[in-house]
Structures are given as C-alpha cells and as structure tokens.
Design a protein around this motif. Structure first.
Motif, PDB file in Angstrom:
ATOM      1  N   TYR A   1       0.843  -1.188   0.000  1.00 51.65           N
ATOM      2  CA  TYR A   1       0.000   0.000   0.000  1.00 51.65           C
ATOM      3  C   TYR A   1       0.884   1.245   0.000  1.00 51.65           C
ATOM      4  O   TYR A   1       1.934   1.268   0.631  1.00 51.65           O
ATOM      5  CB  TYR A   1      -0.896   0.041   1.245  1.00 51.65           C
ATOM      6  CG  TYR A   1      -1.854  -1.117   1.359  1.00 51.65           C
ATOM      7  CD1 TYR A   1      -3.144  -1.017   0.865  1.00 51.65           C
ATOM      8  CD2 TYR A   1      -1.464  -2.311   1.960  1.00 51.65           C
ATOM      9  CE1 TYR A   1      -4.024  -2.086   0.961  1.00 51.65           C
ATOM     10  CE2 TYR A   1      -2.331  -3.378   2.068  1.00 51.65           C
ATOM     11  CZ  TYR A   1      -3.623  -3.258   1.574  1.00 51.65           C
ATOM     12  OH  TYR A   1      -4.488  -4.301   1.680  1.00 51.65           O
ATOM     13  N   PHE A   2       0.440   2.285  -0.679  1.00 56.58           N
ATOM     14  CA  PHE A   2       1.186   3.539  -0.704  1.00 56.58           C
ATOM     15  C   PHE A   2       0.347   4.669  -0.131  1.00 56.58           C
ATOM     16  O   PHE A   2      -0.867   4.734  -0.354  1.00 56.58           O
ATOM     17  CB  PHE A   2       1.609   3.901  -2.132  1.00 56.58           C
ATOM     18  CG  PHE A   2       2.838   3.184  -2.600  1.00 56.58           C
ATOM     19  CD1 PHE A   2       4.085   3.764  -2.479  1.00 56.58           C
ATOM     20  CD2 PHE A   2       2.744   1.913  -3.146  1.00 56.58           C
ATOM     21  CE1 PHE A   2       5.223   3.085  -2.902  1.00 56.58           C
ATOM     22  CE2 PHE A   2       3.866   1.235  -3.576  1.00 56.58           C
ATOM     23  CZ  PHE A   2       5.115   1.828  -3.454  1.00 56.58           C
ATOM     24  N   THR A   3       1.007   5.532   0.603  1.00 59.46           N
ATOM     25  CA  THR A   3       0.386   6.748   1.123  1.00 59.46           C
ATOM     26  C   THR A   3       0.966   7.942   0.383  1.00 59.46           C
ATOM     27  O   THR A   3       2.186   8.048   0.243  1.00 59.46           O
ATOM     28  CB  THR A   3       0.662   6.912   2.633  1.00 59.46           C
ATOM     29  OG1 THR A   3       0.109   5.813   3.329  1.00 59.46           O
ATOM     30  CG2 THR A   3       0.049   8.195   3.159  1.00 59.46           C
ATOM     31  N   GLN A   4       0.101   8.812  -0.090  1.00 56.81           N
ATOM     32  CA  GLN A   4       0.526  10.056  -0.714  1.00 56.81           C
ATOM     33  C   GLN A   4       0.066  11.226   0.138  1.00 56.81           C
ATOM     34  O   GLN A   4      -1.068  11.252   0.612  1.00 56.81           O
ATOM     35  CB  GLN A   4      -0.074  10.217  -2.115  1.00 56.81           C
ATOM     36  CG  GLN A   4       0.668   9.493  -3.215  1.00 56.81           C
ATOM     37  CD  GLN A   4       0.187   9.936  -4.588  1.00 56.81           C
ATOM     38  OE1 GLN A   4      -0.796  10.663  -4.725  1.00 56.81           O
ATOM     39  NE2 GLN A   4       0.871   9.508  -5.613  1.00 56.81           N
ATOM     40  N   VAL A   5       0.947  12.196   0.344  1.00 59.34           N
ATOM     41  CA  VAL A   5       0.590  13.446   1.008  1.00 59.34           C
ATOM     42  C   VAL A   5       0.890  14.574   0.039  1.00 59.34           C
ATOM     43  O   VAL A   5       2.008  14.680  -0.476  1.00 59.34           O
ATOM     44  CB  VAL A   5       1.382  13.641   2.307  1.00 59.34           C
ATOM     45  CG1 VAL A   5       0.925  14.913   3.015  1.00 59.34           C
ATOM     46  CG2 VAL A   5       1.203  12.444   3.235  1.00 59.34           C
ATOM     47  N   ILE A   6      -0.116  15.397  -0.243  1.00 60.57           N
ATOM     48  CA  ILE A   6       0.001  16.439  -1.255  1.00 60.57           C
ATOM     49  C   ILE A   6      -0.324  17.795  -0.637  1.00 60.57           C
ATOM     50  O   ILE A   6      -1.322  17.947   0.064  1.00 60.57           O
ATOM     51  CB  ILE A   6      -0.952  16.173  -2.437  1.00 60.57           C
ATOM     52  CG1 ILE A   6      -0.656  14.805  -3.059  1.00 60.57           C
ATOM     53  CG2 ILE A   6      -0.833  17.269  -3.482  1.00 60.57           C
ATOM     54  CD1 ILE A   6      -1.621  14.417  -4.165  1.00 60.57           C
ATOM     55  N   ALA A   7       0.521  18.795  -0.900  1.00 62.76           N
ATOM     56  CA  ALA A   7       0.258  20.176  -0.504  1.00 62.76           C
ATOM     57  C   ALA A   7      -0.386  20.884  -1.686  1.00 62.76           C
ATOM     58  O   ALA A   7       0.188  20.934  -2.771  1.00 62.76           O
ATOM     59  CB  ALA A   7       1.549  20.879  -0.091  1.00 62.76           C
ATOM     60  N   ASP A   8      -1.583  21.406  -1.489  1.00 65.19           N
ATOM     61  CA  ASP A   8      -2.264  22.116  -2.562  1.00 65.19           C
ATOM     62  C   ASP A   8      -1.447  23.316  -3.011  1.00 65.19           C
ATOM     63  O   ASP A   8      -0.634  23.868  -2.253  1.00 65.19           O
ATOM     64  CB  ASP A   8      -3.647  22.589  -2.104  1.00 65.19           C
ATOM     65  CG  ASP A   8      -4.614  21.441  -1.917  1.00 65.19           C
ATOM     66  OD1 ASP A   8      -4.411  20.390  -2.557  1.00 65.19           O
ATOM     67  OD2 ASP A   8      -5.562  21.580  -1.123  1.00 65.19           O
ATOM     68  N   ASN A   9      -1.674  23.754  -4.237  1.00 63.73           N
ATOM     69  CA  ASN A   9      -0.989  24.939  -4.753  1.00 63.73           C
ATOM     70  C   ASN A   9      -1.280  26.140  -3.863  1.00 63.73           C
ATOM     71  O   ASN A   9      -2.418  26.407  -3.494  1.00 63.73           O
ATOM     72  CB  ASN A   9      -1.443  25.239  -6.183  1.00 63.73           C
ATOM     73  CG  ASN A   9      -0.969  24.190  -7.161  1.00 63.73           C
ATOM     74  OD1 ASN A   9       0.074  23.575  -6.970  1.00 63.73           O
ATOM     75  ND2 ASN A   9      -1.719  23.972  -8.227  1.00 63.73           N
ATOM     76  N   GLY A  10      -0.216  26.855  -3.519  1.00 61.89           N
ATOM     77  CA  GLY A  10      -0.362  28.032  -2.675  1.00 61.89           C
ATOM     78  C   GLY A  10      -0.407  27.727  -1.194  1.00 61.89           C
ATOM     79  O   GLY A  10      -0.588  28.637  -0.382  1.00 61.89           O
ATOM     80  N   GLN A  11      -0.226  26.456  -0.802  1.00 67.56           N
ATOM     81  CA  GLN A  11      -0.324  26.064   0.597  1.00 67.56           C
ATOM     82  C   GLN A  11       0.969  25.392   1.069  1.00 67.56           C
ATOM     83  O   GLN A  11       1.767  24.898   0.281  1.00 67.56           O
ATOM     84  CB  GLN A  11      -1.501  25.098   0.811  1.00 67.56           C
ATOM     85  CG  GLN A  11      -2.809  25.533   0.184  1.00 67.56           C
ATOM     86  CD  GLN A  11      -3.262  26.897   0.658  1.00 67.56           C
ATOM     87  OE1 GLN A  11      -3.132  27.223   1.831  1.00 67.56           O
ATOM     88  NE2 GLN A  11      -3.798  27.687  -0.245  1.00 67.56           N
ATOM     89  N   ILE A  12       1.157  25.361   2.388  1.00 63.81           N
ATOM     90  CA  ILE A  12       2.265  24.647   3.018  1.00 63.81           C
ATOM     91  C   ILE A  12       1.661  23.626   3.968  1.00 63.81           C
ATOM     92  O   ILE A  12       0.759  23.959   4.743  1.00 63.81           O
ATOM     93  CB  ILE A  12       3.194  25.600   3.787  1.00 63.81           C
ATOM     94  CG1 ILE A  12       3.842  26.608   2.828  1.00 63.81           C
ATOM     95  CG2 ILE A  12       4.287  24.814   4.527  1.00 63.81           C
ATOM     96  CD1 ILE A  12       4.649  27.683   3.539  1.00 63.81           C
ATOM     97  N   SER A  13       2.128  22.384   3.915  1.00 58.97           N
ATOM     98  CA  SER A  13       1.549  21.317   4.725  1.00 58.97           C
ATOM     99  C   SER A  13       2.626  20.653   5.576  1.00 58.97           C
ATOM    100  O   SER A  13       3.787  20.615   5.204  1.00 58.97           O
ATOM    101  CB  SER A  13       0.900  20.260   3.824  1.00 58.97           C
ATOM    102  OG  SER A  13      -0.069  20.848   2.986  1.00 58.97           O
ATOM    103  N   LYS A  14       2.181  20.123   6.712  1.00 61.52           N
ATOM    104  CA  LYS A  14       3.088  19.453   7.642  1.00 61.52           C
ATOM    105  C   LYS A  14       2.519  18.089   7.997  1.00 61.52           C
ATOM    106  O   LYS A  14       1.322  17.962   8.240  1.00 61.52           O
ATOM    107  CB  LYS A  14       3.251  20.302   8.907  1.00 61.52           C
ATOM    108  CG  LYS A  14       4.168  19.703   9.974  1.00 61.52           C
ATOM    109  CD  LYS A  14       4.201  20.610  11.193  1.00 61.52           C
ATOM    110  CE  LYS A  14       5.047  20.024  12.315  1.00 61.52           C
ATOM    111  NZ  LYS A  14       5.051  20.902  13.507  1.00 61.52           N
TER     112      LYS A  14
END
Length: 335
Positions: A112-125
C-alpha cells in the motif's frame, strides 16, 4: 495495556483489543513502550515452540500486520498545517511486496502507498510513521509504502520539502527526487526538485547526508551542515557551496527571505508561494531584490515590490506582468 500487547503478539487479541491497542499507539511514547515490551516478549520465547527459522518469520509478520494497521489509523489522523489541509490519497498497488513462510504455508502482503500532497499556494506538515516530520511546499507531494519504518524508510518526493528525520542507524531514510537520492540517518535538510526546474537543490542544516544518483553508480557526494548542493539536470553537473540555510528553509515557517535575488529568481519563488503565474519585461530580468515575506497577501507583496523598485504591475488575463515604470525611472535620473 501490557496484557493486550502480549495477546496481540501471540495472535489471540480480539478486534476490540486490537482497536484499543492501535488507539494507544498513536502516542510516540507508547510506540516506544510497545517496542520495548515486544523485545522482552521475543527474549522470553522458548525456541522449541517454533520450527527452525519460523520464529523470525512469525516476528516479521507481526511487524507487518502492525505496520499495516498503523498506516490505517495514520491516514485518518488530523495533520497539522500552516494554512489549510493537504489532500491525502491512499492507493493500492496490485503487486505482492513480500512473501513469508509460516508452518510451510506461503503468504503474501499487498503493498500500500500513502501520498501526502500540498495544494498549490499552501504549506503542509505531516508526521511519518517513524516520528520524522516533513513540511511540504506548495504543489509538492511525497509517497511511501506501508512497510515504511518496518524494513525501509524510502520516500519519493516531487517538489520541495523540509525534513526533520528521526535517527535510525539500522534503516536510513532515502528521499528520491527525479534522479537524485538523499540518504540520511537522522538530520535536518531541505530538498527542492520541482519537475519544471532545471535544478535539484539539497540544503543541509544539521547532521549529514549522502547524495547518490539513480542513473550513475559512481555518483556520490557528502554534505556538511551549512552547505547547499545544486544539480543541473541539463548540464549534468553538481556544485556545492556554503550558504545561509535560513534563506532556503524559512518557507516552512511561512517566511520567504529574498536576498539579492534577480527578478527571474524572485518570480519563480512567488509563483510557488502564491500559485500565481507571473511575467516580466526583459529589461527587469537582472534587477535585484532584497526583502522578507511572512504571511503577506499577494497584493501586499506586489505593493512592497513597487515601493522598493521602479516597477509597475499589469493584470493580463490570468497573468500578472511586471513592467518598468519609466516615469519613476526619469524621476530618479533627475534627482
């Protein structure tokens, strides 16, 4: 909880007890206590209880089952962000990732794979299963599989991310971006590898990292704290320089330090920060800027640029274009 852990390790915990255990494991200190009890349990085993070689297989399966369950509740955790939630996607690759033999039976576990994506214009942690922390810059994403922290710490990165890596000498963390691999044990570093950019950049704040290539076996480079490595994908060359690391890592705190950067360099950073397309007049290409952005709106940043440089902005459809303000230039020449 010790009784539930023991029952889990022995494979006789009920679904209710397993759910209670997984909730308890959400705390990092509890995961440390779990691993400690698991080691004690293994030491107490009578080797005669298992056929030759099967004890190791049984232990491996327990680790994978726990990791799979951990990934399940990890996906539902609330992730802290500076601006808004990132999109998180989970998908299954229909390939068997491992084969284990217990009591002469072949078993396989899907990957299984997990993807974490930061939307355009955003910063994610996000916090990884091993306790490492990752900050994702605008439009960036990482992916890792359900065996992460069990037998690998492999991450694929597209875009830019800052890492605070939990130390594990037995399983190094490897970040792959395009054709560059960053191998670390425990450290703080930044990787910028946007697909549209010719440059892959690695900045080391503390610890040590090793740069490898996915294409060239003899490619190897070690960085020291305070150094920045830049690999040009077209020219195929690598440069290492001493830098002020804050200049390249402060974006994770919502701050962008612009220090003596050309309009060309500045526009690239503004496009990443604000998810806005910019253009500029040719005569402004080498004009240099120095200022700091911290959570300012786009309008406020443009206003600041117009105050410190003889430029004006024009909206052309969905593109904001910077032009030379000739009236202000003449006023400067007269004075």
């Amino acid at each position: 909880m010790k009784l539930i852990i023991t029952k889990y390790l022995e494979g006789c915990a009920t679904e209710e007890e397993q759910a209670k255990l997984l909730t308890w494991l959400r705390q990092k200190e509890n995961r440390i206590a779990f691993n400690s009890q698991k080691l004690d349990w293994k030491k107490s085993l009578d080797n005669q209880q298992f056929p030759e070689g099967s004890e190791k297989s049984w232990s491996t399966i327990q680790d994978q089952l726990l990791q799979k369950s951990y990934s399940g509740w990890q996906s539902s955790r609330k992730i802290s962000y500076f601006f808004r939630y990132a999109a998180i996607f989970f998908f299954v690759v229909s390939l068997a990732s491992a084969v284990y033999i217990v009591s002469n039976k072949l078993q396989s576990t899907p990957e299984y794979f997990t993807q974490v994506i930061a939307d355009n214009g955003q910063i994610s942690k996000v916090e990884l299963p091993d306790g490492s922390m990752v900050w994702l810059n605008s439009g960036s994403k990482i992916s890792y599989n359900n065996l992460f922290a069990a037998n690998n710490r492999n991450i694929t990165l597209i875009g830019e991310a800052y890492f605070e890596v939990t130390k594990n000498e037995d399983i190094p963390l490897i970040v792959t971006s395009n054709e560059i691999k960053v191998k670390v044990i425990g450290t703080k570093f930044n990787v910028a590898a946007y697909p549209e950019s010719e440059i892959i950049s690695v900045v080391l704040e503390s610890g040590k990292v090793e740069l490898l290539s996915t294409k060239e076996a003899n490619f190897q480079c070690h960085l020291k704290p305070g150094e920045r490595a830049t690999f040009n994908k077209l020219k195929r060359n690598l440069e290492v320089n001493e830098v002020n690391t804050v200049k390249y890592t402060s974006w994770k705190d919502g701050m962008i330090n612009i220090f003596d950067q050309t309009m060309e360099e500045l526009v690239e950073r503004l496009e990443t920060r604000y998810n806005q397309k910019f253009d500029y007049a040719a005569e402004l290409k080498d004009y240099h800027f120095t200022f700091t952005i911290k959570n300012e709106l786009l309008e406020e940043t443009i206003d600041l640029m117009e105050k410190i440089a003889p430029i004006k902005t024009v909206q052309k459809g969905e593109i904001i274009e910077f032009e030379l303000d000739e009236k202000r230039m003449r006023a400067v020449d007269i004075n």
